[in-house]
Design a protein around this motif. Structure first.
Motif, short mmCIF file in Angstrom:
data_model
loop_
_atom_site.label_atom_id
_atom_site.label_comp_id
_atom_site.label_asym_id
_atom_site.label_seq_id
_atom_site.Cartn_x
_atom_site.Cartn_y
_atom_site.Cartn_z
N VAL A 185 1.36 -1.07 -0.38
CA VAL A 185 0.06 -0.12 0.24
C VAL A 185 0.99 1.10 0.20
CG1 VAL A 185 -1.62 1.47 1.24
CG2 VAL A 185 -2.23 -1.27 0.97
N GLN A 186 2.32 1.10 0.87
CA GLN A 186 2.72 2.34 0.54
C GLN A 186 3.84 2.39 -0.34
OE1 GLN A 186 6.33 2.19 3.02
NE2 GLN A 186 6.00 3.82 4.30
N GLN A 187 4.20 1.67 -1.56
CA GLN A 187 4.49 1.69 -2.77
C GLN A 187 3.93 2.40 -3.76
OE1 GLN A 187 6.09 -1.95 -3.54
NE2 GLN A 187 8.01 -1.84 -2.02
N VAL A 188 2.28 1.68 -3.58
CA VAL A 188 1.26 2.34 -4.32
C VAL A 188 0.89 3.45 -4.08
CG1 VAL A 188 -1.22 2.24 -5.33
CG2 VAL A 188 0.53 0.02 -4.66
N THR A 189 1.11 3.97 -3.07
CA THR A 189 0.88 5.48 -2.51
C THR A 189 1.01 6.17 -3.10
OG1 THR A 189 -0.90 4.99 -0.67
CG2 THR A 189 -0.59 6.87 -0.60
N VAL A 190 2.61 5.49 -2.85
CA VAL A 190 3.99 7.04 -2.88
C VAL A 190 4.22 6.68 -4.17
CG1 VAL A 190 6.84 7.02 -2.70
CG2 VAL A 190 4.86 6.26 -0.52
N GLY A 191 3.38 5.73 -5.04
CA GLY A 191 3.82 6.11 -6.25
C GLY A 191 3.26 6.51 -7.28
N LEU A 192 1.82 6.37 -6.33
CA LEU A 192 0.71 8.26 -7.35
C LEU A 192 1.14 9.21 -7.24
CD1 LEU A 192 -2.23 5.97 -6.29
CD2 LEU A 192 -1.06 6.31 -9.10
N GLY A 193 2.09 9.69 -5.85
CA GLY A 193 2.11 11.02 -5.79
C GLY A 193 3.62 11.30 -6.37
N THR A 194 5.15 10.26 -6.41
CA THR A 194 5.73 10.51 -6.71
C THR A 194 5.44 11.08 -8.52
OG1 THR A 194 6.50 8.88 -7.27
CG2 THR A 194 7.31 10.14 -5.04
N MET A 195 4.88 9.77 -9.57
CA MET A 195 4.37 10.09 -10.19
C MET A 195 3.87 11.47 -10.93
SD MET A 195 1.85 7.43 -12.92
CE MET A 195 0.48 7.91 -11.71
N VAL A 196 3.05 12.35 -10.04
CA VAL A 196 2.48 13.50 -10.41
C VAL A 196 3.68 14.45 -10.53
CG1 VAL A 196 0.68 15.21 -10.02
CG2 VAL A 196 0.60 12.42 -10.04
N MET A 197 4.48 14.15 -8.73
CA MET A 197 4.82 15.39 -8.32
C MET A 197 6.54 15.52 -8.96
SD MET A 197 3.81 16.69 -6.36
CE MET A 197 4.83 18.04 -5.77
N MET A 198 6.86 14.14 -9.93
CA MET A 198 8.23 14.37 -9.86
C MET A 198 8.92 14.95 -11.66
SD MET A 198 10.77 12.90 -8.06
CE MET A 198 9.95 13.94 -6.88
N PRO A 199 7.29 15.20 -12.39
CA PRO A 199 7.77 15.96 -13.12
C PRO A 199 7.83 17.48 -13.09
CG PRO A 199 6.27 14.63 -13.54
CD PRO A 199 6.57 13.86 -12.45
N LEU A 251 10.96 11.39 -16.30
CA LEU A 251 12.04 9.47 -15.81
C LEU A 251 11.02 8.88 -15.10
CD1 LEU A 251 15.62 9.63 -17.26
CD2 LEU A 251 14.07 8.23 -18.36
N ALA A 252 11.36 9.96 -13.57
CA ALA A 252 11.51 9.83 -12.03
C ALA A 252 9.61 9.67 -12.60
CB ALA A 252 12.01 10.41 -11.33
N GLY A 253 8.86 10.08 -13.16
CA GLY A 253 7.54 9.73 -12.63
C GLY A 253 7.28 8.11 -13.44
N VAL A 254 7.50 7.59 -14.51
CA VAL A 254 7.85 6.81 -15.24
C VAL A 254 7.81 5.64 -14.44
CG1 VAL A 254 8.30 4.64 -16.67
CG2 VAL A 254 7.76 7.60 -17.21
N LYS A 255 9.20 5.82 -13.13
CA LYS A 255 9.67 5.11 -13.05
C LYS A 255 8.48 4.95 -11.76
CE LYS A 255 14.00 3.72 -9.78
NZ LYS A 255 15.11 3.84 -9.35
N SER A 256 8.38 6.48 -11.24
CA SER A 256 6.94 5.89 -10.30
C SER A 256 6.21 5.00 -10.69
CB SER A 256 7.09 6.80 -9.80
OG SER A 256 7.96 7.83 -9.44
N LEU A 257 5.09 5.36 -12.13
CA LEU A 257 4.24 4.16 -12.26
C LEU A 257 4.17 3.23 -11.81
CD1 LEU A 257 1.62 4.32 -13.64
CD2 LEU A 257 3.46 5.04 -15.31
N ALA A 258 5.77 2.60 -12.47
CA ALA A 258 5.93 1.35 -12.60
C ALA A 258 5.80 1.19 -10.88
CB ALA A 258 7.61 1.10 -12.46
N GLY A 259 6.14 1.76 -9.81
CA GLY A 259 6.38 1.24 -8.47
C GLY A 259 4.69 1.62 -7.72
N VAL A 260 3.49 2.13 -8.55
CA VAL A 260 2.12 1.84 -8.26
C VAL A 260 2.27 0.53 -9.06
CG1 VAL A 260 0.23 3.03 -8.35
CG2 VAL A 260 2.18 4.35 -8.54
N LEU A 261 2.48 0.07 -9.50
CA LEU A 261 1.45 -1.21 -10.61
C LEU A 261 2.45 -2.56 -9.88
CD1 LEU A 261 1.58 -0.08 -14.64
CD2 LEU A 261 -0.26 -0.14 -13.11
#
Length: 349
Positions: free
Chosen positions: A55-69, A280-290
């Motif tokens: 759950v933490q990885q998914v939540t953080v991934g969603l946040g960083t997917m938006v925030m990193m770009p 790039l960090a946003g795409v990596k975060s998307l992988a961290g969500v999925l």
């Protein structure tokens, strides 16, 4: 690589080292702390611990997917050093909570706080430091400098993990390997220490030689292939010594991100490096969500008594297959012209 470049980047390298040291120091003990806080008795593989991590990885991934770009784009406008202040400051509070107490209530306070802060901060230091290097190092020397940057962070892991190996959990705070082989804090520390020593050596010395000899794209493919072999071996690990033996394949993981950053950074100018590294960090975060949505339930299922068949490392085998797909796709990778990349980046941002 010219020597004066290292000197000019010493401040960013020092920051990367110190932030990495803080992260890696607590990493070996987090499994023990989490299990002690949320699992009853001597159960080392309760599903709650697995799902909390997912759950933490998914939540953080969603946040960083938006925030990193967004952070990467803002760094191009307001400066990288100014944007680095945010993650450096927010990262202090969560470990301080566990530094005070480690019971269940304080663990969940740490868990919630760290999740919220990581939605903004996780990956920001790496993203912005890579953008800084890309702006200040030009030409073919850039990929070697990405390797140095990654190597410095990995060296911080050597020192931090070495410290964690000999510090008791009380001094430090006050993945399926644990469930299968009973790994504790010291076992994780020893394993991480080997990873970091081999990884830092490969990033600092082997990566620049390979890039000069075979090029960035073949280094990327080599790294993905080594990662596939590592995950495949771990999935069928029959003894506790197997994870130690597979550390010889660690350089593969260390080659991937510097190669990707180098390939992408050469497609844009110095004024858009924050934007491209943020994407790039946003795409990596998307992988961290999925990934946790798939692999956390899969891991919990095959570590439980209700598994459809006995294969505790089945989720690792699935990860190995995904790495093989990545390897095959890397063989098809071609050069992109700058206008096409810039158009894609602007659309993403």
């Amino acid at each position: 690589m010219e020597e004066y470049r290292i000197g000019e980047l010493r401040h960013i390298l020092t920051m990367v080292f110190l932030s990495g040291f803080a992260i890696f120091l607590v990493r070996p003990v987090m499994t023990d702390v989490t299990v002690a806080a949320v699992c009853s008795g001597i159960n080392d593989s309760c599903s709650l611990a697995v799902y909390l991590t997912g759950v933490q990885q998914v939540t953080v991934g969603l946040g960083t997917m938006v925030m990193m770009p967004v952070i990467g784009s803002l760094s191009d406008r307001y400066g990288i050093k100014a944007l680095l202040t945010l993650p450096m400051c927010l990262s202090i509070l969560p470990p301080a909570i566990l530094g005070y107490r480690r019971d269940t209530n304080f663990f969940f306070a740490f868990y919630i706080t760290k999740t919220l802060f990581d939605m903004v901060c996780r990956g920001a230091v790496d993203c912005l430091s890579q953008a800084y290097v890309a702006k200040n190092v030009q030409g073919k020397k850039r990929i070697a400098m990405f390797g140095v940057l990654a190597g410095v962070k990995t060296i911080s892991g050597v020192f931090a993990t070495f410290s964690a190996r000999f510090l008791p959990v009380a001094s430090t705070f006050q993945y399926s390997m644990k469930a299968r082989f009973g790994f504790k804090k010291n076992d994780f520390a020893e394993l991480f220490l080997l990873d970091h020593i081999i990884g830092s050596t490969s990033q600092l010395f082997i990566l620049p030689i390979l890039v000069s000899a075979i090029g960035e794209r073949w280094v990327l493919s080599t790294g993905l292939l080594m990662e596939f072999l590592n995950a495949a071996c771990l999935s069928v690990a029959w003894s506790a010594w197997v994870p130690y033996a597979t550390t010889v394949l660690v350089p593969g993981a260390m080659f991937v991100m510097p190669s990707i950053c180098g390939i992408a950074s050469r497609q844009v100018g110095s004024g858009e490096q924050g934007k491209v590294q943020g994407c790039l960090a946003g795409v990596k975060s998307l992988a961290g969500v999925l990934a946790p949505c798939i692999f956390s339930p899969l891991t919990a299922l095959f570590l439980s008594e209700n598994a459809p068949f006995y294969f505790p490392g089945f989720s690792l085998l699935c990860i190995a297959f995904s790495l093989m797909i990545g390897f095959l796709l890397s063989l098809l990778l071609k050069d992109l012209h700058s206008p096409l990349v810039n158009k894609a980046i602007n659309k993403t941002s």
